[in-house]
Write a protein that holds these residues in place. Sequence first.
Motif, PDB file in Angstrom:
ATOM      1  N   MET A  41       0.831  -1.211   0.000  1.00 64.29           N
ATOM      2  CA  MET A  41       0.000   0.000   0.000  1.00 64.29           C
ATOM      3  C   MET A  41       0.858   1.250   0.000  1.00 64.29           C
ATOM      4  O   MET A  41       1.965   1.250   0.499  1.00 64.29           O
ATOM      5  N   SER A  42       0.295   2.317  -0.551  1.00 61.62           N
ATOM      6  CA  SER A  42       0.981   3.583  -0.472  1.00 61.62           C
ATOM      7  C   SER A  42       0.011   4.564   0.190  1.00 61.62           C
ATOM      8  O   SER A  42      -1.180   4.361   0.232  1.00 61.62           O
ATOM      9  N   GLY A  43       0.503   5.662   0.726  1.00 58.99           N
ATOM     10  CA  GLY A  43      -0.429   6.601   1.310  1.00 58.99           C
ATOM     11  C   GLY A  43       0.194   7.381   2.426  1.00 58.99           C
ATOM     12  O   GLY A  43       1.335   7.136   2.805  1.00 58.99           O
ATOM     13  N   LYS A  44      -0.544   8.320   2.913  1.00 60.18           N
ATOM     14  CA  LYS A  44      -0.022   9.184   3.966  1.00 60.18           C
ATOM     15  C   LYS A  44      -1.088   9.248   5.045  1.00 60.18           C
ATOM     16  O   LYS A  44      -2.275   9.277   4.767  1.00 60.18           O
ATOM     17  N   ASP A  45      -0.688   9.301   6.286  1.00 59.05           N
ATOM     18  CA  ASP A  45      -1.608   9.347   7.408  1.00 59.05           C
ATOM     19  C   ASP A  45      -2.655   8.242   7.289  1.00 59.05           C
ATOM     20  O   ASP A  45      -2.313   7.092   7.203  1.00 59.05           O
ATOM     21  N   ASN A  46      -3.908   8.666   7.218  1.00 59.38           N
ATOM     22  CA  ASN A  46      -4.950   7.646   7.222  1.00 59.38           C
ATOM     23  C   ASN A  46      -5.674   7.516   5.885  1.00 59.38           C
ATOM     24  O   ASN A  46      -6.792   7.066   5.825  1.00 59.38           O
ATOM     25  N   ILE A  47      -5.022   7.923   4.821  1.00 56.75           N
ATOM     26  CA  ILE A  47      -5.599   7.710   3.485  1.00 56.75           C
ATOM     27  C   ILE A  47      -4.704   6.699   2.761  1.00 56.75           C
ATOM     28  O   ILE A  47      -3.518   6.945   2.550  1.00 56.75           O
ATOM     29  N   ILE A  48      -5.293   5.578   2.437  1.00 59.16           N
ATOM     30  CA  ILE A  48      -4.509   4.502   1.814  1.00 59.16           C
ATOM     31  C   ILE A  48      -5.012   4.265   0.391  1.00 59.16           C
ATOM     32  O   ILE A  48      -6.216   4.098   0.174  1.00 59.16           O
ATOM     33  N   GLU A 104      -5.531  -7.710  -1.590  1.00 58.04           N
ATOM     34  CA  GLU A 104      -5.219  -6.406  -1.006  1.00 58.04           C
ATOM     35  C   GLU A 104      -6.485  -5.741  -0.460  1.00 58.04           C
ATOM     36  O   GLU A 104      -6.482  -5.177   0.634  1.00 58.04           O
ATOM     37  N   THR A 105      -7.571  -5.852  -1.234  1.00 67.28           N
ATOM     38  CA  THR A 105      -8.826  -5.229  -0.811  1.00 67.28           C
ATOM     39  C   THR A 105      -9.324  -5.845   0.493  1.00 67.28           C
ATOM     40  O   THR A 105      -9.731  -5.139   1.410  1.00 67.28           O
ATOM     41  N   THR A 106      -9.270  -7.171   0.564  1.00 66.09           N
ATOM     42  CA  THR A 106      -9.757  -7.857   1.766  1.00 66.09           C
ATOM     43  C   THR A 106      -8.969  -7.390   2.985  1.00 66.09           C
ATOM     44  O   THR A 106      -9.531  -7.125   4.047  1.00 66.09           O
TER      45      THR A 106
END
Length: 287
Positions: A1-8, A204-206
């Motif tokens: 996963m990529s993302g910052k804080d709580n947005i993935i 990944e979704t699960t």
Amino acid sequence: MSGKDNIIIAKSAGFCPGVKRAIECVLELEAQGHKPIYTLGPLIHNKQVTDSLEAKGIKEIESLEEAKDKNGVLVIRAHGITPAFQKEIMDYGMKVVDATCLLVKKVHNVIEEYAKKGYDTVIVGDSKHAEVIGLMGYTQNKGIVVGSIEEAQHLPHFEKVNVVSQTTQKEATFLEIANIIKQKSKICNISNTICQPTKQRQTETTKCAKDADLVVVVGGHHSANTARLAKLCSDLCKNVIHVETSKDIEPQIIVNSKKIFITAGASTPISLVEEVANYIKTLKGEK
Ligand code: SF4
């Protein structure tokens, strides 16, 4: 996963290899100056993409007769077609480019191999979907499509049966249906033909959806694989929204959610995923 804080953002978001190849194929034909370019059915179930292709003169047709200009090129889309239709197209007298996904072709081969040995075929999938219609063409008229566990329970006994899947099915459902058919059959070959990109997307979704407060599924409202992905997420997270672009997002639901997982169907361009992600980040004050 990529993302910052709580947005993935799902790593698996964006075109699958089959869709990517089909789009690259028509764009290459267009760049080479071929005109007109006809695609048999929508190349992809995403309005934003089909609109931009149409603007480049790439025309979607529903039947062969609509391909009036025989100086053009006919493109078979990633879903594939039946051998009978393939022959009809070849005989039509136009240049044909086959953009059937190589992973769908593998399913054609598995069905054909067992059908030649006298096996019945059960296809787990949606009987109206173009890929499944194409797969049925390889069963030597001994194919049945099963769309649910309930339908599988009503199937007859088989002497010899080959069970395959539409490439984008939910794996847990396929395995459950295959097991029901196995109990009813003397000889049962189970061919798990769900494609690897779909399996990765589902895994990944699960993993991510069950930890999220909100799942945002980006993709065309007419895309079966996006709808299936949204359904998978709904089984794992109580807040799921299916959007085509950021315009479909109600800001308050973003503001009220702490952990947001953004995913997308196989027919969603990464540019749309980024557009939605940027909008969400803006609402969250991250940009
Ligand atoms: S979902 Fe899988 S099989 Fe279907 S086009 Fe994409 S990569 Fe190919």
